[in-house]
Design a protein around this motif. Sequence first.
Motif, short mmCIF file in Angstrom:
data_model
loop_
_atom_site.label_atom_id
_atom_site.label_comp_id
_atom_site.label_asym_id
_atom_site.label_seq_id
_atom_site.Cartn_x
_atom_site.Cartn_y
_atom_site.Cartn_z
N PRO A 147 32.57 75.99 22.92
CA PRO A 147 32.26 77.40 23.14
C PRO A 147 33.41 78.34 22.77
O PRO A 147 34.58 77.94 22.73
N ALA A 148 33.05 79.60 22.56
CA ALA A 148 34.05 80.62 22.26
C ALA A 148 34.69 81.17 23.53
O ALA A 148 35.76 81.78 23.47
N ALA A 318 31.90 83.98 18.25
CA ALA A 318 31.42 82.70 17.72
C ALA A 318 30.94 82.86 16.28
O ALA A 318 31.25 82.04 15.40
N ALA A 319 30.18 83.93 16.03
CA ALA A 319 29.67 84.17 14.67
C ALA A 319 30.81 84.50 13.71
O ALA A 319 30.82 84.05 12.56
N LYS A 320 31.79 85.27 14.16
CA LYS A 320 32.93 85.62 13.33
C LYS A 320 33.73 84.36 12.96
O LYS A 320 34.15 84.18 11.81
N TYR A 321 33.97 83.51 13.96
CA TYR A 321 34.69 82.26 13.70
C TYR A 321 33.95 81.41 12.67
O TYR A 321 34.55 80.86 11.75
N PHE A 322 32.64 81.31 12.85
CA PHE A 322 31.83 80.49 11.96
C PHE A 322 31.89 81.01 10.52
O PHE A 322 32.06 80.22 9.57
N ALA A 341 34.21 70.78 8.19
CA ALA A 341 35.04 71.98 8.12
C ALA A 341 35.39 72.50 9.51
O ALA A 341 36.53 72.94 9.76
N LEU A 342 34.44 72.48 10.42
CA LEU A 342 34.70 72.96 11.78
C LEU A 342 35.70 72.06 12.50
O LEU A 342 36.60 72.54 13.19
N TYR A 357 41.28 80.14 18.75
CA TYR A 357 40.10 79.26 18.76
C TYR A 357 40.21 78.21 17.67
O TYR A 357 40.48 78.50 16.50
N ALA A 358 39.99 76.97 18.05
CA ALA A 358 39.78 75.86 17.12
C ALA A 358 38.72 74.97 17.74
O ALA A 358 38.68 74.80 18.97
N PHE A 359 37.86 74.43 16.92
CA PHE A 359 36.77 73.62 17.46
C PHE A 359 37.36 72.44 18.24
O PHE A 359 38.20 71.71 17.76
N GLY A 360 36.88 72.29 19.48
CA GLY A 360 37.34 71.19 20.32
C GLY A 360 38.44 71.57 21.30
O GLY A 360 38.85 70.75 22.12
N THR A 361 38.91 72.83 21.25
CA THR A 361 39.91 73.28 22.22
C THR A 361 39.26 74.27 23.19
O THR A 361 38.23 74.87 22.89
#
Length: 390
Positions: A147-148, A318-322, A341-342, A357-361
Amino acid sequence: MNKRASGTAALLAVAALTLAGCAGGDGGAGGGGGDPIVVGSVNTISGPATFPEASQAAAAVFDAFNDAGGLDGRTIDYKILDDKGDPATATASARELVGSDGAVALVGSASLIECEINAKYYEQEGILSMPGIGVDTGCFASDNISPANVGPFNDMTLTLQYGSEVLGMDDICILLEIAGSTRPTYQAAIDKWTEITGKEPKYVDDTVPYGASDYTPYIVKARDQGCKALAINPVEPDAIGQVKAANAQGWDDVTWLYLTSVYSENFADAIDNAGAGIYVPAEFYPFTDDDEINADWRELMEANDIPLTSFSQGGYLAAKYFIEVLEGMDGDITRETVSEALKSMEPIENPMVGTPYAFGTQNTAGWPIVLESGTNAWEKVADDWLRIGE
């Protein structure tokens, strides 16, 4: 041409079309050409506790991205489904988006229950989810979901930490609204506070319901226990009911330690008597503060008539990160390549959050704000982020 040759040619043509339709595979939503990139989200939009703003905000970001030309001309086809807070509907919604629609990722979701229900399915299908607002335990316990937001569990630790260490509160009581199997995770959040501070709650009541018509019995019981502060995890309508129940009982010196879920202008407008103050560790930079940090988000939300809440901040981010990850990719856009990539993305810093933000943190920072009696307005009570254990 004889009939046999004609039939063979027809079969070959059908086979060719079928193979062409399968190109991009892996639930891929079109690896080439100008096909839209399918992205989905599962949300609790109706039911006892709702979170509609996150997916609305994500949709606004994707619409703006599409209007600006998309990804080299390819648009994002964003599909929003309502799980109604129902396990069967949450299960079916995920399978529709992932299995039938061929989404490459889930982005901006906000559901009361869906992470825990669908985490194993996402793992099985090799798809990743970036909720705008993670709510249930599964959102923070799966390698396929990131999650963001800070989330209600870290938020609980933060609000307790602020109450005891900054406000100097003793006799803090905890009232919990429990959905699914979140009770142990809330207990872990409380235990983390105890480990950090050496403090323990005076009283815990985990029987508080979502969407109750009257919270008076729970408030009276807490007051009778000698509570000076209440740490509670409700959604906005429940919190309004709880504060008004205390008002009706003349309990005007209680300090409220709420979560980001109550941080909205609507809540502030509804509360005249906030007791000794309502404190929240905002998971994102306080949107009620007139600052350039939130300017782009605010402008986009107002242009699309989306409520200014932390939920919409989470969906927006979340959308901006994506999109930032998507724009950095080379080659085909498929579920497999998006997931890769994520998982390998560099942390993205944004002043709207206290942790990159990084995926998984997990984000572990909140910005302390207060709603005082008679003001009907939130105010910052800190000059920087509050972080767990600091």
